[in-house]
Design a protein around this motif. Sequence first.
Motif, PDB file in Angstrom:
ATOM      1  N   ALA A  54      16.728   5.921  -6.527  1.00  0.00           N
ATOM      2  CA  ALA A  54      15.734   6.266  -5.503  1.00  0.00           C
ATOM      3  C   ALA A  54      14.316   5.951  -5.989  1.00  0.00           C
ATOM      4  N   VAL A  55      14.017   6.286  -7.226  1.00  0.00           N
ATOM      5  CA  VAL A  55      12.701   5.981  -7.794  1.00  0.00           C
ATOM      6  C   VAL A  55      12.530   4.464  -7.888  1.00  0.00           C
ATOM      7  N   GLY A  56      13.597   3.767  -8.262  1.00  0.00           N
ATOM      8  CA  GLY A  56      13.548   2.308  -8.320  1.00  0.00           C
ATOM      9  C   GLY A  56      13.241   1.688  -6.969  1.00  0.00           C
ATOM     10  N   LEU A  57      13.840   2.225  -5.915  1.00  0.00           N
ATOM     11  CA  LEU A  57      13.580   1.703  -4.566  1.00  0.00           C
ATOM     12  C   LEU A  57      12.142   1.977  -4.128  1.00  0.00           C
ATOM     13  N   VAL A  58      11.621   3.156  -4.445  1.00  0.00           N
ATOM     14  CA  VAL A  58      10.224   3.462  -4.120  1.00  0.00           C
ATOM     15  C   VAL A  58       9.300   2.525  -4.887  1.00  0.00           C
ATOM     16  N   SER A  59       9.612   2.289  -6.155  1.00  0.00           N
ATOM     17  CA  SER A  59       8.774   1.375  -6.945  1.00  0.00           C
ATOM     18  C   SER A  59       8.820  -0.038  -6.359  1.00  0.00           C
ATOM     19  N   ASP A  60       9.969  -0.445  -5.840  1.00  0.00           N
ATOM     20  CA  ASP A  60      10.070  -1.750  -5.176  1.00  0.00           C
ATOM     21  C   ASP A  60       9.168  -1.803  -3.942  1.00  0.00           C
ATOM     22  N   GLY A  61       9.101  -0.702  -3.209  1.00  0.00           N
ATOM     23  CA  GLY A  61       8.232  -0.650  -2.036  1.00  0.00           C
ATOM     24  C   GLY A  61       6.770  -0.832  -2.408  1.00  0.00           C
ATOM     25  N   PHE A  62       6.327  -0.156  -3.467  1.00  0.00           N
ATOM     26  CA  PHE A  62       4.937  -0.327  -3.929  1.00  0.00           C
ATOM     27  C   PHE A  62       4.700  -1.754  -4.420  1.00  0.00           C
ATOM     28  N   PHE A  63       5.677  -2.295  -5.123  1.00  0.00           N
ATOM     29  CA  PHE A  63       5.573  -3.668  -5.625  1.00  0.00           C
ATOM     30  C   PHE A  63       5.464  -4.654  -4.462  1.00  0.00           C
ATOM     31  N   HIS A  64       6.271  -4.446  -3.435  1.00  0.00           N
ATOM     32  CA  HIS A  64       6.242  -5.304  -2.257  1.00  0.00           C
ATOM     33  C   HIS A  64       4.888  -5.203  -1.547  1.00  0.00           C
ATOM     34  N   ALA A  65       4.365  -3.993  -1.419  1.00  0.00           N
ATOM     35  CA  ALA A  65       3.051  -3.803  -0.798  1.00  0.00           C
ATOM     36  C   ALA A  65       1.975  -4.530  -1.606  1.00  0.00           C
ATOM     37  N   PHE A  66       2.041  -4.432  -2.931  1.00  0.00           N
ATOM     38  CA  PHE A  66       1.080  -5.140  -3.788  1.00  0.00           C
ATOM     39  C   PHE A  66       1.119  -6.640  -3.529  1.00  0.00           C
ATOM     40  N   SER A  67       2.326  -7.196  -3.416  1.00  0.00           N
ATOM     41  CA  SER A  67       2.430  -8.643  -3.210  1.00  0.00           C
ATOM     42  C   SER A  67       1.799  -9.046  -1.888  1.00  0.00           C
ATOM     43  N   TRP A  68       1.968  -8.218  -0.861  1.00  0.00           N
ATOM     44  CA  TRP A  68       1.374  -8.549   0.437  1.00  0.00           C
ATOM     45  C   TRP A  68      -0.129  -8.360   0.450  1.00  0.00           C
ATOM     46  N   PHE A  69      -0.638  -7.350  -0.245  1.00  0.00           N
ATOM     47  CA  PHE A  69      -2.096  -7.185  -0.330  1.00  0.00           C
ATOM     48  C   PHE A  69      -2.730  -8.396  -1.000  1.00  0.00           C
ATOM     49  N   ALA A  70      -2.129  -8.870  -2.072  1.00  0.00           N
ATOM     50  CA  ALA A  70      -2.661 -10.057  -2.759  1.00  0.00           C
ATOM     51  C   ALA A  70      -2.598 -11.272  -1.837  1.00  0.00           C
ATOM     52  N   THR A  71      -1.486 -11.442  -1.137  1.00  0.00           N
ATOM     53  CA  THR A  71      -1.322 -12.591  -0.246  1.00  0.00           C
ATOM     54  C   THR A  71      -2.322 -12.541   0.911  1.00  0.00           C
ATOM     55  N   ILE A  72      -2.463 -11.394   1.518  1.00  0.00           N
ATOM     56  CA  ILE A  72      -3.390 -11.271   2.653  1.00  0.00           C
ATOM     57  C   ILE A  72      -4.829 -11.493   2.201  1.00  0.00           C
ATOM     58  N   ALA A  73      -5.213 -10.926   1.068  1.00  0.00           N
ATOM     59  CA  ALA A  73      -6.573 -11.151   0.551  1.00  0.00           C
ATOM     60  C   ALA A  73      -6.811 -12.638   0.320  1.00  0.00           C
ATOM     61  N   SER A  74      -5.815 -13.317  -0.234  1.00  0.00           N
ATOM     62  CA  SER A  74      -5.969 -14.750  -0.491  1.00  0.00           C
ATOM     63  C   SER A  74      -6.120 -15.534   0.804  1.00  0.00           C
ATOM     64  N   LEU A  75      -5.392 -15.132   1.836  1.00  0.00           N
ATOM     65  CA  LEU A  75      -5.460 -15.844   3.107  1.00  0.00           C
ATOM     66  C   LEU A  75      -6.791 -15.615   3.829  1.00  0.00           C
ATOM     67  N   PHE A  76      -7.394 -14.437   3.658  1.00  0.00           N
ATOM     68  CA  PHE A  76      -8.743 -14.232   4.190  1.00  0.00           C
ATOM     69  C   PHE A  76      -9.737 -15.170   3.512  1.00  0.00           C
ATOM     70  N   LEU A  77      -9.639 -15.283   2.182  1.00  0.00           N
ATOM     71  CA  LEU A  77     -10.508 -16.216   1.464  1.00  0.00           C
ATOM     72  C   LEU A  77     -10.247 -17.652   1.906  1.00  0.00           C
ATOM     73  N   PHE A  78      -8.971 -17.997   2.046  1.00  0.00           N
ATOM     74  CA  PHE A  78      -8.577 -19.332   2.465  1.00  0.00           C
ATOM     75  C   PHE A  78      -9.162 -19.672   3.843  1.00  0.00           C
ATOM     76  N   ALA A  79      -9.032 -18.740   4.783  1.00  0.00           N
ATOM     77  CA  ALA A  79      -9.555 -18.957   6.139  1.00  0.00           C
ATOM     78  C   ALA A  79     -11.077 -19.129   6.108  1.00  0.00           C
ATOM     79  N   ASP A  80     -11.753 -18.333   5.289  1.00  0.00           N
ATOM     80  CA  ASP A  80     -13.205 -18.457   5.184  1.00  0.00           C
ATOM     81  C   ASP A  80     -13.592 -19.810   4.593  1.00  0.00           C
ATOM     82  N   LEU A  81     -12.858 -20.264   3.606  1.00  0.00           N
ATOM     83  CA  LEU A  81     -13.127 -21.578   3.015  1.00  0.00           C
ATOM     84  C   LEU A  81     -12.913 -22.687   4.040  1.00  0.00           C
ATOM     85  N   ARG A  82     -11.871 -22.579   4.832  1.00  0.00           N
ATOM     86  CA  ARG A  82     -11.632 -23.588   5.891  1.00  0.00           C
ATOM     87  C   ARG A  82     -12.743 -23.558   6.922  1.00  0.00           C
ATOM     88  N   ARG A  83     -13.163 -22.357   7.299  1.00  0.00           N
ATOM     89  CA  ARG A  83     -14.228 -22.217   8.290  1.00  0.00           C
ATOM     90  C   ARG A  83     -15.521 -22.859   7.789  1.00  0.00           C
TER      91      ARG A  83
END
Length: 155
Positions: A54-83
Amino acid sequence: MNIQNDLVQPRHIHSKRNLWSGVLFGVGLAAFIDETIFHQLLHWHHFYDLSTTAVGLVSDGFFHAFSWFATIASLFLFADLRRRKALWLTRWWGGVLLGAGVFQLYDGLVQHKLMRIHQIRYDVDVTPYDWTWNIIAVVMIIVGSLLVWRTRRSV
């Protein structure tokens, strides 16, 4: 003052933003692939395996959220660079490979070997997995560094 002209700037002005957008995307992508394939599909391990499932699954959820935060932040920068018409794809891809490679090497050396919070697999000889994981990481770091170095000469 023309807003359109203010948005078109030489790409070397945004060199660091191109690099960091790529690095964040690479970290997010590597984490997403790791979590999706090794944690969810293959069930080889969790982000934190020193406790209950159960703790392992919760840790996976936090890890997954971290990966998406990094990806979304990068895409905001990417969109601004394209603009701004300042996207420098060679430098960005160098950052992607650097981010993914550094993330993977950190995971393979620090989390697997030093902290021992999880291994790639259990109940098998992990040596070939560790070597493959870390060699791929080093190759990504080398190729990413070469791309970044090549674009640095253009700055």
